[in-house]
Design a protein around this motif. Structure first.
Motif, PDB file in Angstrom:
ATOM      1  N   VAL A 141       3.880   0.981  -2.937  1.00 40.65           N
ATOM      2  CA  VAL A 141       3.125   0.611  -1.739  1.00 40.65           C
ATOM      3  C   VAL A 141       2.155  -0.507  -2.138  1.00 40.65           C
ATOM      4  N   ASP A 142       2.199  -1.620  -1.420  1.00 40.45           N
ATOM      5  CA  ASP A 142       1.374  -2.760  -1.829  1.00 40.45           C
ATOM      6  C   ASP A 142       0.019  -2.759  -1.127  1.00 40.45           C
ATOM      7  N   ARG A 143      -0.725  -3.826  -1.327  1.00 43.06           N
ATOM      8  CA  ARG A 143      -2.082  -3.885  -0.788  1.00 43.06           C
ATOM      9  C   ARG A 143      -2.115  -3.961   0.739  1.00 43.06           C
ATOM     10  N   ASP A 144      -0.980  -4.301   1.334  1.00 46.40           N
ATOM     11  CA  ASP A 144      -0.894  -4.286   2.796  1.00 46.40           C
ATOM     12  C   ASP A 144      -0.365  -2.944   3.297  1.00 46.40           C
TER      13      ASP A 144
ATOM     14  N   SER B 217       7.651 -14.266  -6.724  1.00 44.66           N
ATOM     15  CA  SER B 217       7.543 -13.845  -5.337  1.00 44.66           C
ATOM     16  C   SER B 217       8.896 -14.013  -4.671  1.00 44.66           C
ATOM     17  N   VAL B 218       9.162 -13.185  -3.687  1.00 44.54           N
ATOM     18  CA  VAL B 218      10.460 -13.238  -3.025  1.00 44.54           C
ATOM     19  C   VAL B 218      10.282 -13.416  -1.523  1.00 44.54           C
ATOM     20  N   GLY B 219      11.242 -14.062  -0.918  1.00 44.41           N
ATOM     21  CA  GLY B 219      11.277 -14.186   0.538  1.00 44.41           C
ATOM     22  C   GLY B 219      12.522 -13.493   1.053  1.00 44.41           C
ATOM     23  N   CYS B 220      12.361 -12.586   2.000  1.00 40.38           N
ATOM     24  CA  CYS B 220      13.529 -11.886   2.521  1.00 40.38           C
ATOM     25  C   CYS B 220      13.247 -11.455   3.957  1.00 40.38           C
ATOM     26  N   SER B 221      14.283 -11.105   4.668  1.00 36.78           N
ATOM     27  CA  SER B 221      14.055 -10.578   6.020  1.00 36.78           C
ATOM     28  C   SER B 221      14.555  -9.145   6.080  1.00 36.78           C
ATOM     29  N   MET B 222      13.799  -8.321   6.783  1.00 38.39           N
ATOM     30  CA  MET B 222      14.096  -6.899   6.852  1.00 38.39           C
ATOM     31  C   MET B 222      14.322  -6.505   8.309  1.00 38.39           C
ATOM     32  N   ALA B 223      15.296  -5.645   8.539  1.00 35.64           N
ATOM     33  CA  ALA B 223      15.622  -5.278   9.923  1.00 35.64           C
ATOM     34  C   ALA B 223      14.667  -4.242  10.495  1.00 35.64           C
ATOM     35  N   ARG B 224      14.176  -3.335   9.642  1.00 34.68           N
ATOM     36  CA  ARG B 224      13.391  -2.236  10.184  1.00 34.68           C
ATOM     37  C   ARG B 224      12.073  -2.054   9.443  1.00 34.68           C
ATOM     38  N   SER B 225      11.046  -1.655  10.192  1.00 38.06           N
ATOM     39  CA  SER B 225       9.798  -1.212   9.574  1.00 38.06           C
ATOM     40  C   SER B 225       9.456   0.155  10.154  1.00 38.06           C
ATOM     41  N   VAL B 226       9.266   1.105   9.256  1.00 38.18           N
ATOM     42  CA  VAL B 226       9.192   2.504   9.664  1.00 38.18           C
ATOM     43  C   VAL B 226       7.884   3.138   9.200  1.00 38.18           C
ATOM     44  N   CYS B 227       7.223   3.863  10.097  1.00 36.85           N
ATOM     45  CA  CYS B 227       5.980   4.563   9.762  1.00 36.85           C
ATOM     46  C   CYS B 227       6.299   5.728   8.811  1.00 36.85           C
ATOM     47  N   SER B 228       5.538   5.831   7.730  1.00 32.39           N
ATOM     48  CA  SER B 228       5.818   6.873   6.729  1.00 32.39           C
ATOM     49  C   SER B 228       5.421   8.264   7.216  1.00 32.39           C
ATOM     50  N   ILE B 229       4.561   8.326   8.225  1.00 31.35           N
ATOM     51  CA  ILE B 229       4.099   9.631   8.706  1.00 31.35           C
ATOM     52  C   ILE B 229       5.059  10.218   9.737  1.00 31.35           C
TER      53      ILE B 229
ATOM     54  N   GLY C 239      -2.771   2.817   5.626  1.00 23.65           N
ATOM     55  CA  GLY C 239      -3.881   2.926   4.685  1.00 23.65           C
ATOM     56  C   GLY C 239      -4.706   4.190   4.897  1.00 23.65           C
ATOM     57  N   GLU C 240      -4.561   4.799   6.097  1.00 25.92           N
ATOM     58  CA  GLU C 240      -5.258   6.061   6.356  1.00 25.92           C
ATOM     59  C   GLU C 240      -4.448   7.221   5.778  1.00 25.92           C
ATOM     60  N   THR C 241      -5.125   8.356   5.629  1.00 27.10           N
ATOM     61  CA  THR C 241      -4.424   9.535   5.127  1.00 27.10           C
ATOM     62  C   THR C 241      -4.368  10.596   6.224  1.00 27.10           C
TER      63      THR C 241
END
Ligand SMILES: [Zn+2]
Length: 280
Positions: A35-38, A124-136, A149-151
């Protein structure tokens, strides 16, 4: 793999058959599942797919080198699992390793020396991603109210980037090695077709922060009456193009006021590498 097998891989991409003496081979850490800084990360399946997509892709170096046409090409990749290390998401750490080659030409000699000397470590890499999913909750594209970033009940909320669509490029970042720095993501949502979100990652953000700080420093240097705190706050609202313009303007003023201020020139040299990162 022995050298003959490596060469066979490399020669899939070469116009003419290359020999062991003609190529310089090295490996890079392309990206990982931390998990990165974002508060975003690639899932493990994404790393596997990115590994396929990056094969054959050229990598560029900073301005100094890319202007001379230096590129390296990735000829194979592998997801390396380090199960002893646990990510912030609580699973085993893994990362995408890429093997790349450069031609051992006179032109590339200094560049190879830099790589061997360990100066150019981060990628550094440049790529495109189809999905972004909430971990909760698993909601897609920020459709829920969870805040990254919240718990929640002891679980960290982050966004997981899944299903890579394409890998564009990778580039060397000539900054001092920094753990996990340098993954620059360009996130495109393919669902609606038109929504493209440019993701500014850690290093880009670091560059902006430093740029804002530098403009503030220059402004205070040239204008003694300035309220630094108020000015710095105003800078926070500006984006890169305006900041670059302001920096230039203040540099001119500073140079007039302090005709031989060597620290200004040094700063410029140091910033060039960050700019490259930002442009990727
Ligand atoms: Zn959610």
């Amino acid at each position: 793999m022995d050298i003959r097998e490596e060469l066979a891989c490399i020669n899939q991409f070469a116009k003419t058959e290359l020999t062991e003496e003609q190529v310089y081979v090295f490996s890079v850490r392309l990206c990982d599942n931390e998990v990165d800084r974002d508060f975003e990360r690639f899932d493990t399946a994404a790393l596997e797919r990115l590994g396929e997509l990056f094969v054959g892709k050229s990598g560029i170096f900073d301005h100094q080198w890319s202007a001379k046409g230096q590129t390296a090409r990735i000829y194979r990749t592998e997801v390396v699992r380090e199960e002893a290390m646990v990510t912030a998401a609580g699973d085993g750490y893994c990362w995408l390793k890429g093997w790349a080659y450069l031609l051992r030409t006179e032109k590339n000699r200094d560049l190879i020396a830099e790589i061997e000397g360990g100066i150019k470590k981060e990628v550094s890499v440049g790529c495109s991603m189809a999905r972004s999913v909430c971990s909760i909750c698993g909601a897609e594209n920020g459709a829920c109210g969870h805040v990254r970033g919240e718990t929640y009940d002891g679980r960290l909320c982050f966004t997981e980037l899944r299903e890579p669509q394409d890998a564009y490029e990778w580039s060397f970042v000539a900054v001092p090695a920094q753990r996990n720095a340098g993954v620059l993501k360009r996130f495109e949502q393919s669902g609606g077709g038109s929504a493209v979100l440019e993701k500014q990652a850690a290093l880009g953000r670091k560059y902006l922060t430093e740029l804002r700080r530098e403009v503030t420093r220059l402004a205070m240097l040239t204008d003694g009456d300035l309220d630094g705190q108020v000015f710095a706050k105003a800078m926070d609202r500006l984006e890169e193009p305006e900041l670059v313009e302001l920096k230039k303007a203040y540099e001119v003023r500073a140079a007039k006021k302090f005709p031989s201020a060597p620290q200004l020139r040094r700063k410029d040299a140091a910033e060039r590498s960050d700019e490259t990162v930002f442009l990727v």
